[in-house]
Scaffold this active site. Structure first.
Site, PDB file in Angstrom:
ATOM      1  N   TYR A   1       0.821  -1.224   0.000  1.00 11.99           N
ATOM      2  CA  TYR A   1       0.000   0.000   0.000  1.00 11.99           C
ATOM      3  C   TYR A   1       0.850   1.268   0.000  1.00 11.99           C
ATOM      4  O   TYR A   1       0.333   2.357  -0.247  1.00 11.99           O
ATOM      5  CB  TYR A   1      -0.956   0.024   1.205  1.00 11.99           C
ATOM      6  CG  TYR A   1      -1.968  -1.108   1.237  1.00 11.99           C
ATOM      7  CD1 TYR A   1      -2.152  -1.939   0.135  1.00 11.99           C
ATOM      8  CD2 TYR A   1      -2.736  -1.349   2.361  1.00 11.99           C
ATOM      9  CE1 TYR A   1      -3.070  -2.976   0.164  1.00 11.99           C
ATOM     10  CE2 TYR A   1      -3.658  -2.383   2.398  1.00 11.99           C
ATOM     11  CZ  TYR A   1      -3.819  -3.196   1.296  1.00 11.99           C
ATOM     12  OH  TYR A   1      -4.720  -4.224   1.325  1.00 11.99           O
TER      13      TYR A   1
ATOM     14  N   LYS B   1       3.953 -15.276   2.640  1.00  9.35           N
ATOM     15  CA  LYS B   1       3.831 -16.046   1.393  1.00  9.35           C
ATOM     16  C   LYS B   1       5.259 -16.369   0.954  1.00  9.35           C
ATOM     17  O   LYS B   1       5.704 -16.013  -0.148  1.00  9.35           O
ATOM     18  CB  LYS B   1       3.056 -15.202   0.358  1.00  9.35           C
ATOM     19  CG  LYS B   1       2.659 -15.924  -0.900  1.00  9.35           C
ATOM     20  CD  LYS B   1       1.554 -16.948  -0.700  1.00  9.35           C
ATOM     21  CE  LYS B   1       1.261 -17.670  -2.012  1.00  9.35           C
ATOM     22  NZ  LYS B   1       0.416 -18.862  -1.834  1.00  9.35           N
TER      23      LYS B   1
ATOM     24  N   ASP C   1      -2.533 -18.131   2.401  1.00 11.25           N
ATOM     25  CA  ASP C   1      -3.711 -18.826   1.857  1.00 11.25           C
ATOM     26  C   ASP C   1      -4.211 -19.879   2.842  1.00 11.25           C
ATOM     27  O   ASP C   1      -5.416 -20.047   3.057  1.00 11.25           O
ATOM     28  CB  ASP C   1      -3.440 -19.421   0.468  1.00 11.25           C
ATOM     29  CG  ASP C   1      -2.043 -19.980   0.310  1.00 11.25           C
ATOM     30  OD1 ASP C   1      -1.241 -19.880   1.260  1.00 11.25           O
ATOM     31  OD2 ASP C   1      -1.733 -20.539  -0.763  1.00 11.25           O
TER      32      ASP C   1
ATOM     33  N   ASP D   1      -4.761  -6.681   6.365  1.00 12.73           N
ATOM     34  CA  ASP D   1      -5.987  -5.983   5.991  1.00 12.73           C
ATOM     35  C   ASP D   1      -7.089  -7.011   5.733  1.00 12.73           C
ATOM     36  O   ASP D   1      -8.207  -6.929   6.259  1.00 12.73           O
ATOM     37  CB  ASP D   1      -5.692  -5.154   4.728  1.00 12.73           C
ATOM     38  CG  ASP D   1      -6.839  -4.255   4.327  1.00 12.73           C
ATOM     39  OD1 ASP D   1      -7.787  -4.118   5.112  1.00 12.73           O
ATOM     40  OD2 ASP D   1      -6.793  -3.693   3.213  1.00 12.73           O
TER      41      ASP D   1
ATOM     42  N   ASP E   1     -10.245  -8.495   8.581  1.00 17.76           N
ATOM     43  CA  ASP E   1     -11.676  -8.402   8.257  1.00 17.76           C
ATOM     44  C   ASP E   1     -12.331  -9.781   8.307  1.00 17.76           C
ATOM     45  O   ASP E   1     -13.457  -9.927   8.799  1.00 17.76           O
ATOM     46  CB  ASP E   1     -11.875  -7.798   6.855  1.00 17.76           C
ATOM     47  CG  ASP E   1     -12.051  -6.283   6.931  1.00 17.76           C
ATOM     48  OD1 ASP E   1     -11.810  -5.717   8.015  1.00 17.76           O
ATOM     49  OD2 ASP E   1     -12.419  -5.664   5.917  1.00 17.76           O
TER      50      ASP E   1
END
Ligand code: NAD
Length: 361
Positions: free
Chosen positions: A146, A195, A227, A251, A255
């Protein structure tokens, strides 16, 4: 102890829920012999209406002079409020970005707890929700994808977009240290999510987290690919204590973790820098649809205040007292409208605050 707290009531339900959090903090201070000093500042729409900008430099200075910031929520109805006709840098949310940057808040903490009494709100299978869960997602907030360089170009008539994901070892180390410190205050387990089978930034992340872990022999460290973590959150959420991860993964996973609790009005959060300073706020927004009706659930803000006592002031016993009061009130069957279920007693925002304060003792 003197606790110097800047409060940001903000917009929508913000002033209502902050008022109740102060009520509970005041009772806690009385019981444990502390002194609360609150200074309110304007942010978001409330500041736009008075100063024409979502956060003034004076307000930032007031926040910097405090030990911690306790916030309600900012923003209005994004389709009807005149605040959203302003340039993006003058809209309510710009105040939030500005304060995070000014205070160097790089670590975002979001607990996701499933209370026994609210298990019915959990969208997972009953055998999973019955086991309950109590995890905390620690997300790096100021680096990664980001904040990397980005561009969109056209090459040979084909449009191409590039985003870059960069982390240096210092950025990883400081969030890892926070993660392990906080795990020590909990069940002493860190799941570092990356990852590393694909990304170089994740391989560096994993290596630095391993280095930091050497200083915390009492904390168990495991690594998990992002994942797999997304799957494990719905398959077996009880396995997690602290999930430590980079900005974009955090992020998305935070959620997901919030949603499996099923109760948005219960979710607290904190954003910390490399001192004891923190900004504490509920995970939900300003709920303009119910603002001014005294029906909002103040528990997310009250639990954010408990996090403030624990992480900024190291007042664990006081934080425990607030968290126990929340469990007690739920056990006794009191519910605000958002978590109401059959057979329970419906209470308003201020009644919930009163009940919580009373249960502090
Ligand atoms: P929201 O979280 O405000 O509301 C979503 C739904 O949940 C609404 O139906 C609302 O009534 C309900 N809800 C939320 N909190 C509740 C509570 N404590 N008690 C009872 N019900 C509650 O999300 P939204 O509607 O997408 O956003 C509204 C405004 O909030 C927007 O301006 C948005 O930008 C802002 N926002 C601010 C923050 C922040 O200040 N950090 C975070 C998210 C959204």
């Amino acid at each position: 102890m003197k606790l110097n707290i800047t409060c940001i009531p903000g917009d929508g339900i913000g002033p209502e829920i902050v008022r109740e959090a102060k009520k509970v903090l005041d009772r806690t201070a009385l019981k444990f012999g502390h002194e609360m000093i609150y200074t309110d500042i304007l942010m978001g729409g409330a500041s736009i209406d008075v100063h024409g900008v979502p956060l003034t430099d004076e307000a930032i200075q007031t926040a910097k002079n405090a030990d911690a910031v306790l916030m309600g929520s900012i923003g209005g109805d994004t389709t009807t409020s005149p605040w959203y006709k302003l340039a993006p840098e003058l809209r309510p949310e710009a105040g939030l970005l500005k304060i995070r940057k000014a205070l160097n808040l790089f670590a975002n903490l979001r607990p996701a707890v499933l209370y026994d009494e609210l298990a019915a709100a959990c969208p997972l299978k009953e055998e999973i929700s019955k086991a309950g869960f109590d995890m905390l997602i620690m997300r790096e907030l100021t680096g990664g994808l980001y904040f990397g360089e980005r561009k969109t170009v056209t090459e040979n008539g084909i449009r191409k977009a590039v985003d870059t994901l960069t982390y240096n070892e210092e950025e990883i180390r400081r969030i890892a240290v926070k993660g392990f410190d906080i795990a020590r205050k909990r069940r002493k387990k860190v799941t570092s999510v990356d990852k590393a089978n694909v990304l170089d930034s994740s391989r560096l992340w994993r290596a630095v987290v391993e280095e930091v872990a050497k200083n915390y022999p009492d904390v168990t460290l495991e690594h998990m690919l992002v994942d797999n973590c997304a799957m494990q959150l719905v398959k077996d959420p009880a396995q997690f204590d602290v999930i430590l991860t980079e900005n974009m993964f955090g992020d998305i996973l935070s959620d997901e973790a919030s949603m499996v609790t099923g109760s948005i009005g219960m979710l607290s959060s904190a954003s910390l820098n490399d001192t004891k300073f923190g900004l504490y706020e509920p995970s939900h927004g300003s709920a303009p649809d119910i603002a001014g009706k005294n029906i909002a659930n103040p528990i997310a803000t009250v639990l954010s205040a408990a996090m403030m006592l624990r992480f900024t002031f190291d007042l664990d016993e006081e934080a425990d007292a607030i968290e126990s009061a929340v469990k007690q009130v739920l056990k006794e069957g009191f519910r605000t409208v958002d978590i109401m279920s059959e057979g329970c007693k419906k209470v308003s925002c201020s009644e919930m605050g009163d009940l919580l304060a009373q249960r502090i003792g």
